[in-house]
Design a protein around this motif. Sequence first.
Motif, PDB file in Angstrom:
ATOM      1  N   VAL A 273       2.674   7.204  11.381  1.00 32.45           N
ATOM      2  CA  VAL A 273       3.415   8.186  10.592  1.00 32.45           C
ATOM      3  C   VAL A 273       4.404   8.896  11.504  1.00 32.45           C
ATOM      4  N   VAL A 274       5.609   9.123  11.010  1.00 30.59           N
ATOM      5  CA  VAL A 274       6.584   9.873  11.788  1.00 30.59           C
ATOM      6  C   VAL A 274       6.189  11.346  11.839  1.00 30.59           C
ATOM      7  N   VAL A 275       6.087  11.869  13.042  1.00 29.62           N
ATOM      8  CA  VAL A 275       5.880  13.307  13.239  1.00 29.62           C
ATOM      9  C   VAL A 275       6.982  13.739  14.196  1.00 29.62           C
ATOM     10  N   GLY A 276       8.109  14.126  13.637  1.00 31.85           N
ATOM     11  CA  GLY A 276       9.283  14.382  14.450  1.00 31.85           C
ATOM     12  C   GLY A 276       9.850  15.768  14.237  1.00 31.85           C
ATOM     13  N   ALA A 277      10.456  16.308  15.281  1.00 31.52           N
ATOM     14  CA  ALA A 277      11.136  17.591  15.184  1.00 31.52           C
ATOM     15  C   ALA A 277      12.371  17.445  14.299  1.00 31.52           C
ATOM     16  N   PRO A 278      12.762  18.512  13.592  1.00 24.88           N
ATOM     17  CA  PRO A 278      12.166  19.851  13.615  1.00 24.88           C
ATOM     18  C   PRO A 278      11.039  20.061  12.600  1.00 24.88           C
TER      19      PRO A 278
ATOM     20  N   ALA B 183      -9.330   4.790  10.859  1.00 25.43           N
ATOM     21  CA  ALA B 183      -7.884   4.927  10.681  1.00 25.43           C
ATOM     22  C   ALA B 183      -7.371   6.199  11.345  1.00 25.43           C
ATOM     23  N   CYS B 184      -8.071   7.298  11.138  1.00 21.50           N
ATOM     24  CA  CYS B 184      -7.640   8.559  11.748  1.00 21.50           C
ATOM     25  C   CYS B 184      -7.737   8.492  13.260  1.00 21.50           C
ATOM     26  N   GLN B 185      -8.806   7.891  13.778  1.00 18.39           N
ATOM     27  CA  GLN B 185      -8.938   7.791  15.227  1.00 18.39           C
ATOM     28  C   GLN B 185      -7.856   6.899  15.818  1.00 18.39           C
ATOM     29  N   ARG B 186      -7.510   5.833  15.115  1.00 20.31           N
ATOM     30  CA  ARG B 186      -6.425   4.965  15.579  1.00 20.31           C
ATOM     31  C   ARG B 186      -5.126   5.742  15.693  1.00 20.31           C
TER      32      ARG B 186
ATOM     33  N   HIS C 204      -3.029   6.611  19.046  1.00 23.22           N
ATOM     34  CA  HIS C 204      -1.610   6.231  19.153  1.00 23.22           C
ATOM     35  C   HIS C 204      -0.769   7.409  19.619  1.00 23.22           C
ATOM     36  N   ARG C 205      -1.008   8.582  19.035  1.00 24.94           N
ATOM     37  CA  ARG C 205      -0.227   9.761  19.413  1.00 24.94           C
ATOM     38  C   ARG C 205      -0.512  10.163  20.866  1.00 24.94           C
ATOM     39  N   LEU C 206      -1.750  10.088  21.281  1.00 26.14           N
ATOM     40  CA  LEU C 206      -2.082  10.456  22.653  1.00 26.14           C
ATOM     41  C   LEU C 206      -1.510   9.448  23.648  1.00 26.14           C
ATOM     42  N   ASP C 207      -1.475   8.168  23.259  1.00 24.14           N
ATOM     43  CA  ASP C 207      -0.830   7.173  24.109  1.00 24.14           C
ATOM     44  C   ASP C 207       0.654   7.482  24.278  1.00 24.14           C
ATOM     45  N   ARG C 208       1.306   7.826  23.180  1.00 23.00           N
ATOM     46  CA  ARG C 208       2.726   8.171  23.261  1.00 23.00           C
ATOM     47  C   ARG C 208       2.922   9.433  24.093  1.00 23.00           C
ATOM     48  N   GLU C 209       2.030  10.390  23.938  1.00 21.85           N
ATOM     49  CA  GLU C 209       2.125  11.609  24.734  1.00 21.85           C
ATOM     50  C   GLU C 209       2.040  11.306  26.226  1.00 21.85           C
ATOM     51  N   ARG C 210       1.133  10.417  26.603  1.00 18.07           N
ATOM     52  CA  ARG C 210       1.011  10.049  28.010  1.00 18.07           C
ATOM     53  C   ARG C 210       2.297   9.412  28.524  1.00 18.07           C
ATOM     54  N   ALA C 211       2.946   8.599  27.689  1.00 17.08           N
ATOM     55  CA  ALA C 211       4.195   7.972  28.100  1.00 17.08           C
ATOM     56  C   ALA C 211       5.302   9.013  28.256  1.00 17.08           C
ATOM     57  N   VAL C 212       5.348   9.974  27.352  1.00 16.39           N
ATOM     58  CA  VAL C 212       6.356  11.037  27.439  1.00 16.39           C
ATOM     59  C   VAL C 212       6.116  11.880  28.686  1.00 16.39           C
ATOM     60  N   LEU C 213       4.863  12.249  28.930  1.00 17.91           N
ATOM     61  CA  LEU C 213       4.541  13.058  30.102  1.00 17.91           C
ATOM     62  C   LEU C 213       4.859  12.303  31.394  1.00 17.91           C
ATOM     63  N   ALA C 214       4.560  11.009  31.420  1.00 23.69           N
ATOM     64  CA  ALA C 214       4.854  10.213  32.611  1.00 23.69           C
ATOM     65  C   ALA C 214       6.348  10.159  32.871  1.00 23.69           C
ATOM     66  N   ALA C 215       7.150  10.080  31.809  1.00 26.60           N
ATOM     67  CA  ALA C 215       8.600  10.051  31.978  1.00 26.60           C
ATOM     68  C   ALA C 215       9.103  11.352  32.590  1.00 26.60           C
ATOM     69  N   VAL C 216       8.567  12.474  32.118  1.00 25.19           N
ATOM     70  CA  VAL C 216       8.969  13.771  32.666  1.00 25.19           C
ATOM     71  C   VAL C 216       8.551  13.874  34.124  1.00 25.19           C
TER      72      VAL C 216
END
Length: 280
Positions: free
Chosen positions: A163-168, A204-207, A211-223
């Motif tokens: 699901v898209v969870v995007g700003a704003p 489904a919810c855990q998946r 997924h969101r935590l995996d993406r968060e790790r990638a974003v944090l690693a980039a920073v």
Amino acid sequence: MAASDPSQSITRVPAPVDTRAPGGTTNAHVAGGLLVDPAARTDALDDAIDLNGEGRSDAAIDAIAVTHAHPDHVGAVGEYAELTGAPVFAHADHIDRFAEATGVEPDGTFADGETVGDTDVRAVDTPGHAPDHVAFAVTEGRRDGTAPNGLLCGDLAVAEGSVVVGAPEGDLREYLDSLERVRDGGYDRLYPGHGPVISDPRSACQRLIDHRLDRERAVLAAVESGASGVDAVVDAAYEKDLTGVADLARATVVAHLEKLVAEGRIGEEWADRLSRERGI
């Protein structure tokens, strides 16, 4: 075509709409006397609520509501309210947002944990995808009637993909909290706003959480690797072709960065960068 689940008295009616969701449809649901997310008027939805050419032939619905006020979920709220005479209900904390999106002033309101109008369907706050996002718990179908077993979950979850969870609009901290609430809620099935029924809500919810935590790790690693702007983070965090979805990926990254700033996990200089993103 309407898809009815006799064990739960929930009818799912996909309607073609202008949406970024795969498949190009939004699911309306009829459950426990409540019509949820009538995104467009269709013959199948008319049939599901027993609507004839002159109005309802049977009292199939007692209320109308939406999971949230995004355009691909609200398009026919006013039309079905006029055709059926059913009262329209909005979340008590988001009346203006609802009225602006639907063009309808609600006849009543509901809050978390309350039933909607004269139905037995209960509201469950699930913000994150949108600030006003709510799900609807349906108690029909379980023999002992002790707990809600079906949840009309809107854009909280999907059977495949994410699901898209995007700003704003999106708030990832709230979204993850909502997924945990539903994961632990004891539901037998989830009925999403897009795509098929989810038969294993916990998995489904855990998946989606993972997924969101995996993406968060990638974003944090980039920073942490020195990315100094949103575009640089997007390039580092997504290792795939973003043609056609680049705007969604960027909005998602901004939402992740906002979460990391709020939690104190990246420097305050990112707060200034994100403020400039919003034109603040």
